[in-house]
Design a protein around this motif. Structure first.
Motif, PDB file in Angstrom:
ATOM      1  N   LEU A 216       0.847  -1.194   0.000  1.00  0.00           N
ATOM      2  CA  LEU A 216       0.000   0.000   0.000  1.00  0.00           C
ATOM      3  C   LEU A 216       0.880   1.240   0.000  1.00  0.00           C
ATOM      4  CD1 LEU A 216      -2.845   1.273   0.250  1.00  0.00           C
ATOM      5  CD2 LEU A 216      -2.510   1.248   2.739  1.00  0.00           C
ATOM      6  N   LEU A 217       0.652   2.089  -1.008  1.00  0.00           N
ATOM      7  CA  LEU A 217       1.373   3.351  -1.117  1.00  0.00           C
ATOM      8  C   LEU A 217       0.399   4.479  -0.803  1.00  0.00           C
ATOM      9  CD1 LEU A 217       4.046   4.737  -2.025  1.00  0.00           C
ATOM     10  CD2 LEU A 217       3.111   4.750  -4.346  1.00  0.00           C
ATOM     11  N   LEU A 218       0.739   5.325   0.169  1.00  0.00           N
ATOM     12  CA  LEU A 218      -0.191   6.409   0.497  1.00  0.00           C
ATOM     13  C   LEU A 218       0.564   7.680   0.858  1.00  0.00           C
ATOM     14  CD1 LEU A 218      -0.404   6.883   3.860  1.00  0.00           C
ATOM     15  CD2 LEU A 218      -1.550   4.686   3.718  1.00  0.00           C
ATOM     16  N   THR A 219      -0.152   8.819   0.683  1.00  0.00           N
ATOM     17  CA  THR A 219       0.383  10.125   1.053  1.00  0.00           C
ATOM     18  C   THR A 219      -0.768  10.989   1.519  1.00  0.00           C
ATOM     19  OG1 THR A 219       1.675  12.018   0.290  1.00  0.00           O
ATOM     20  CG2 THR A 219       0.179  11.036  -1.298  1.00  0.00           C
ATOM     21  N   GLN A 220      -0.463  11.969   2.390  1.00  0.00           N
ATOM     22  CA  GLN A 220      -1.527  12.760   3.002  1.00  0.00           C
ATOM     23  C   GLN A 220      -1.111  14.225   3.086  1.00  0.00           C
ATOM     24  OE1 GLN A 220      -2.610  12.494   7.382  1.00  0.00           O
ATOM     25  NE2 GLN A 220      -4.432  11.485   6.517  1.00  0.00           N
ATOM     26  N   GLN A 221      -2.066  15.124   2.805  1.00  0.00           N
ATOM     27  CA  GLN A 221      -1.881  16.564   2.987  1.00  0.00           C
ATOM     28  C   GLN A 221      -3.049  17.088   3.805  1.00  0.00           C
ATOM     29  OE1 GLN A 221      -1.296  18.803  -0.593  1.00  0.00           O
ATOM     30  NE2 GLN A 221       0.432  17.567  -1.288  1.00  0.00           N
ATOM     31  N   CYS A 222      -2.755  17.963   4.774  1.00  0.00           N
ATOM     32  CA  CYS A 222      -3.806  18.483   5.649  1.00  0.00           C
ATOM     33  C   CYS A 222      -3.916  19.994   5.498  1.00  0.00           C
ATOM     34  CB  CYS A 222      -3.510  18.141   7.109  1.00  0.00           C
ATOM     35  SG  CYS A 222      -3.630  16.356   7.463  1.00  0.00           S
ATOM     36  N   ASN A 223      -5.170  20.476   5.536  1.00  0.00           N
ATOM     37  CA  ASN A 223      -5.470  21.898   5.501  1.00  0.00           C
ATOM     38  C   ASN A 223      -6.091  22.268   6.837  1.00  0.00           C
ATOM     39  OD1 ASN A 223      -6.169  24.552   4.795  1.00  0.00           O
ATOM     40  ND2 ASN A 223      -8.166  23.868   4.014  1.00  0.00           N
ATOM     41  N   THR A 224      -5.329  22.906   7.705  1.00  0.00           N
ATOM     42  CA  THR A 224      -5.816  23.247   9.044  1.00  0.00           C
ATOM     43  C   THR A 224      -6.114  24.734   9.115  1.00  0.00           C
ATOM     44  OG1 THR A 224      -3.566  23.604   9.823  1.00  0.00           O
ATOM     45  CG2 THR A 224      -4.471  21.401  10.100  1.00  0.00           C
ATOM     46  N   SER A 225      -7.338  25.052   9.508  1.00  0.00           N
ATOM     47  CA  SER A 225      -7.730  26.453   9.711  1.00  0.00           C
ATOM     48  C   SER A 225      -8.623  26.521  10.937  1.00  0.00           C
ATOM     49  CB  SER A 225      -8.456  26.989   8.469  1.00  0.00           C
ATOM     50  OG  SER A 225      -9.688  26.327   8.297  1.00  0.00           O
ATOM     51  N   SER A 226      -9.106  27.702  11.218  1.00  0.00           N
ATOM     52  CA  SER A 226      -9.897  27.866  12.436  1.00  0.00           C
ATOM     53  C   SER A 226     -11.198  27.078  12.395  1.00  0.00           C
ATOM     54  CB  SER A 226     -10.193  29.350  12.665  1.00  0.00           C
ATOM     55  OG  SER A 226     -10.880  29.884  11.536  1.00  0.00           O
ATOM     56  N   LYS A 227     -11.775  26.916  11.200  1.00  0.00           N
ATOM     57  CA  LYS A 227     -13.072  26.247  11.096  1.00  0.00           C
ATOM     58  C   LYS A 227     -12.977  24.826  10.551  1.00  0.00           C
ATOM     59  CE  LYS A 227     -16.439  29.027  12.430  1.00  0.00           C
ATOM     60  NZ  LYS A 227     -17.484  28.613  13.346  1.00  0.00           N
ATOM     61  N   ALA A 228     -12.082  24.625   9.612  1.00  0.00           N
ATOM     62  CA  ALA A 228     -12.009  23.318   8.943  1.00  0.00           C
ATOM     63  C   ALA A 228     -10.682  22.662   9.250  1.00  0.00           C
ATOM     64  CB  ALA A 228     -12.172  23.483   7.437  1.00  0.00           C
ATOM     65  N   LEU A 229     -10.748  21.459   9.715  1.00  0.00           N
ATOM     66  CA  LEU A 229      -9.553  20.657   9.944  1.00  0.00           C
ATOM     67  C   LEU A 229      -9.667  19.433   9.038  1.00  0.00           C
ATOM     68  CD1 LEU A 229      -9.334  20.873  13.835  1.00  0.00           C
ATOM     69  CD2 LEU A 229      -8.017  22.167  12.177  1.00  0.00           C
ATOM     70  N   GLU A 230      -9.176  19.573   7.825  1.00  0.00           N
ATOM     71  CA  GLU A 230      -9.379  18.546   6.807  1.00  0.00           C
ATOM     72  C   GLU A 230      -8.051  17.998   6.313  1.00  0.00           C
ATOM     73  OE1 GLU A 230     -13.436  20.532   4.935  1.00  0.00           O
ATOM     74  OE2 GLU A 230     -11.567  20.556   3.803  1.00  0.00           O
ATOM     75  N   CYS A 231      -8.051  16.721   6.014  1.00  0.00           N
ATOM     76  CA  CYS A 231      -6.879  16.076   5.427  1.00  0.00           C
ATOM     77  C   CYS A 231      -7.312  15.306   4.187  1.00  0.00           C
ATOM     78  CB  CYS A 231      -6.230  15.108   6.418  1.00  0.00           C
ATOM     79  SG  CYS A 231      -5.379  15.943   7.781  1.00  0.00           S
ATOM     80  N   VAL A 232      -6.489  15.379   3.165  1.00  0.00           N
ATOM     81  CA  VAL A 232      -6.715  14.587   1.959  1.00  0.00           C
ATOM     82  C   VAL A 232      -5.684  13.473   1.945  1.00  0.00           C
ATOM     83  CG1 VAL A 232      -6.695  14.575  -0.551  1.00  0.00           C
ATOM     84  CG2 VAL A 232      -7.659  16.519   0.674  1.00  0.00           C
ATOM     85  N   THR A 233      -6.154  12.253   1.912  1.00  0.00           N
ATOM     86  CA  THR A 233      -5.280  11.077   1.848  1.00  0.00           C
ATOM     87  C   THR A 233      -5.475  10.407   0.497  1.00  0.00           C
ATOM     88  OG1 THR A 233      -5.491  10.738   4.233  1.00  0.00           O
ATOM     89  CG2 THR A 233      -4.656   8.891   2.925  1.00  0.00           C
ATOM     90  N   ALA A 234      -4.399  10.293  -0.254  1.00  0.00           N
ATOM     91  CA  ALA A 234      -4.446   9.580  -1.533  1.00  0.00           C
ATOM     92  C   ALA A 234      -3.663   8.279  -1.387  1.00  0.00           C
ATOM     93  CB  ALA A 234      -3.849  10.435  -2.645  1.00  0.00           C
ATOM     94  N   TYR A 235      -4.129   7.232  -2.052  1.00  0.00           N
ATOM     95  CA  TYR A 235      -3.469   5.934  -1.885  1.00  0.00           C
ATOM     96  C   TYR A 235      -3.494   5.148  -3.191  1.00  0.00           C
ATOM     97  CZ  TYR A 235      -8.195   3.960  -1.603  1.00  0.00           C
ATOM     98  OH  TYR A 235      -9.477   3.590  -1.876  1.00  0.00           O
ATOM     99  N   ASN A 236      -2.564   4.208  -3.279  1.00  0.00           N
ATOM    100  CA  ASN A 236      -2.537   3.238  -4.371  1.00  0.00           C
ATOM    101  C   ASN A 236      -2.550   1.866  -3.730  1.00  0.00           C
ATOM    102  OD1 ASN A 236      -1.729   1.422  -6.479  1.00  0.00           O
ATOM    103  ND2 ASN A 236      -0.846   3.132  -7.615  1.00  0.00           N
ATOM    104  N   ALA A 237      -3.590   1.101  -3.990  1.00  0.00           N
ATOM    105  CA  ALA A 237      -3.772  -0.187  -3.329  1.00  0.00           C
ATOM    106  C   ALA A 237      -2.922  -1.294  -3.926  1.00  0.00           C
ATOM    107  CB  ALA A 237      -5.239  -0.599  -3.383  1.00  0.00           C
ATOM    108  N   ALA A 238      -2.289  -1.061  -5.070  1.00  0.00           N
ATOM    109  CA  ALA A 238      -1.441  -2.084  -5.704  1.00  0.00           C
ATOM    110  C   ALA A 238      -0.282  -1.375  -6.407  1.00  0.00           C
ATOM    111  CB  ALA A 238      -2.242  -2.928  -6.683  1.00  0.00           C
ATOM    112  N   PRO A 239       0.686  -0.840  -5.636  1.00  0.00           N
ATOM    113  CA  PRO A 239       1.782  -0.087  -6.250  1.00  0.00           C
ATOM    114  C   PRO A 239       2.796  -0.996  -6.935  1.00  0.00           C
ATOM    115  CG  PRO A 239       2.127  -0.269  -3.892  1.00  0.00           C
ATOM    116  CD  PRO A 239       0.784  -0.880  -4.177  1.00  0.00           C
TER     117      PRO A 239
END
Length: 539
Positions: A216-239
């Motif tokens: 499993l290959l994965l990477t994550q980026q997070c956008n943290t602000s006062s109202k939204a605490l969101e992370c985007v996780t992208a993955y490859n299930a068969a790298p």
């Protein structure tokens, strides 16, 4: 019949050995070829998948950030009423937010107006939110039916009395969806809640992973602000190769067979080359094709040549010039050192005898290994040839060099046999490998040859090298023994040595390269200007 039976048995045995040898190397080449090819292919495609995943998560993050920016704008502009002016503001915000389906106002759990539909007199009942964050004033509905039209599934997010409807498939349509085995997840920073997910794996199976693994290959980026605490996780299930089709793996398999054949040929070529070199060396020793050159050893104070070192050389008609490091190693491995050493000694004594008789203060140095020193018959061989050429024993210095600790225990008695006959002993390559103080205490050498690696440290500004060099020179002063420095190539090196050890001997290209004996005689009779320069500089 009886006489032919042993021959047939021997032939059968030889064929069996040959078959085993060929079969072993075929399997070895096959395993290596397949392993290397599949490993390299997997690493290459893993890298490409990783780069692709970075682009994927970047695209998803940009969409998420744009969506978040739209939400902030809408929530900021709202005045919590369904006035005509506020509806106009809601519609303007909606038109500027292509990722959002609609903006609504909520009162008592019902939708009372919409940017798209205007005022809703009866109001529409909202389903229970999927999650509520009271401290932030946020609510989120995941995958619910559109409360106004009821025809599609939407996600909703509210901040107080204002709610926004989002169609995920439309909002994230700009994210490439043609990457095989790839997906993305929009979640809270702590990964406990998933706003949206797409791809072949269940979100919880991805978010529970601590990082990438071999499957499993994965990477994550997070956008943290006062109202939204969101992370985007992208993955490859068969790298890597795991995600490739059977046809592609078949192509890699065919390529691996080709590489296996190439490896097999290379291994056989190297083996053949080594065997050929061994045969060629055996023939060169038997036909006396090994030649000798001599490199002068110069007194750094007076500039006088006080000795010459014998250096073996081999030039084969097929292989060309072969380095002594190579053919000496072959000789040691295949039991040819006794013959090689005798040939070098015989040629050196024969060629240098006239020069040694002319100058009784000149000495001849010859390299010997510990296996040579422990060979009693070699000492008799040397004595006989010295007697035959009328060369005094004190004019010969045998430089002991050794690449391993084998023979260390018997070195004292071996050296004693040589010194009892009047020969001098030099410890070669001092300071490296096994040529150290332990050997010096056993050998009782009359000369030390300092390895060229220390000479090359002269002028080096690295603190470690400078301290090492200082320690070596202090040790040599304390030992108070005749010292030869190898590999002197510059005036700076010669002057430095002369300042610290005035009676040292130098050897290297600054003075002379290895040369035939005829040129040695001319060199000895020619004044060396560089030596005088060194002596003047040292003063």
């Amino acid at each position: 019949m009886n006489s032919s039976s042993p021959i047939a048995s021997l032939t059968k045995h030889l064929w069996s050995m040959m078959y085993y040898f060929v079969r072993t190397y075929i399997w070895l080449s096959l395993i290596m070829g397949i392993s290397i090819t599949f490993l390299m292919a997997h690493l290459v495609f893993w890298y490409l998948d990783s780069e692709q995943l970075e682009r994927f998560v970047s695209s998803a993050s940009q969409t998420s950030q744009q969506l978040h920016s739209n939400l902030v704008t809408i929530f900021t502009h709202s005045n919590n009423t369904c006035s005509e002016q506020n509806l106009i503001t809601m519609r303007e915000d909606l038109w500027r937010a292509p990722l959002i389906k609609d903006v609504v106002h909520i009162q008592d759990g019902r939708i009372i107006c919409s940017a798209s539909w205007g005022n809703l007199e009866a109001g529409l009942v909202l389903p229970k939110p999927t999650i509520v964050w009271p401290e932030r004033g946020l609510q989120h509905w995941r995958a619910v039916k559109d409360p106004i039209k009821g025809d599609i599934q939407v996600n909703m997010v509210s901040d107080g009395a204002v709610a926004v409807l989002i169609v995920p498939d439309n909002a994230y349509a700009s994210i490439p969806s043609n990457y095989p085995n790839t997906g993305f997840i929009l979640s809270t920073e702590d990964n406990r809640y998933v706003f949206h997910a797409s791809g072949p794996m269940a979100p919880e199976n991805v978010l529970t992973q601590s990082g990438s693994s071999w499957r499993l290959l994965l990477t994550q980026q997070c956008n943290t602000s006062s109202k939204a605490l969101e992370c985007v996780t992208a993955y490859n299930a068969a790298p890597g190769l795991f995600g490739k089709g059977l046809w592609f793996i078949s192509v890699v398999g065919v390529l691996s067979l080709a590489i296996s054949a190439l490896l097999h040929s290379s291994i056989l070529f190297v083996i053949h080359q080594k065997k050929s070199l061994k045969r060629a060396l055996r023939r060169a020793i038997a036909t006396q094709e090994i030649s000798v050159l001599f490199q002068p050893k110069v007194c750094l104070t007076s500039g006088r040549t006080i000795g010459i070192e014998t250096l073996a050389r081999w030039h084969d008609k097929h292989f060309g010039h072969i380095s002594p490091d190579i053919f000496v190693a072959i000789a040691e491995k295949n039991g040819l050192m006794p013959q090689l050493s005798r040939l070098v000694i015989e040629k050196a004594l024969y060629q240098a005898s006239s020069l040694l008789k002319t100058d009784s203060n000149l000495h001849l140095s010859i390299n010997l290994s510990m296996s040579d020193m422990s060979d009693p018959s070699l000492l008799s061989f040397i004595n006989d040839h010295c007697s035959g050429h009328r060369i005094p024993a004190h004019q010969l210095i045998f430089e002991i060099t050794e690449n391993s600790a084998s023979g260390f225990e018997g070195i004292e008695s071996s050296v004693a046999r040589f010194t009892s006959c009047g020969y001098q002993i030099s410890l070669d390559d001092f300071g490296t490998g096994y040529a150290n103080l332990s050997w010096l205490s056993k050998i009782k050498a009359t000369e030390i040859k300092v390895d060229r690696s220390f000479t090359q440290m002269i002028g080096d500004q690295d603190p470690y090298n400078r301290n090492t060099l200082s320690a070596i020179f202090q040790l040599l002063k304390d030992l108070n023994i005749s010292t030869v420095f190898e590999g002197i190539e510059t005036q700076e090196q010669a002057e430095y040595i002369l300042r610290h050890i005035p009676h040292a001997t130098g050897q290297g290209w600054l003075f002379a390269k290895a040369m035939p004996i005829q040129e040695v005689a001319r060199f000895i009779n020619t004044p060396n200007s560089s030596i005088q320069h060194n002596a003047d500089a040292a003063r």
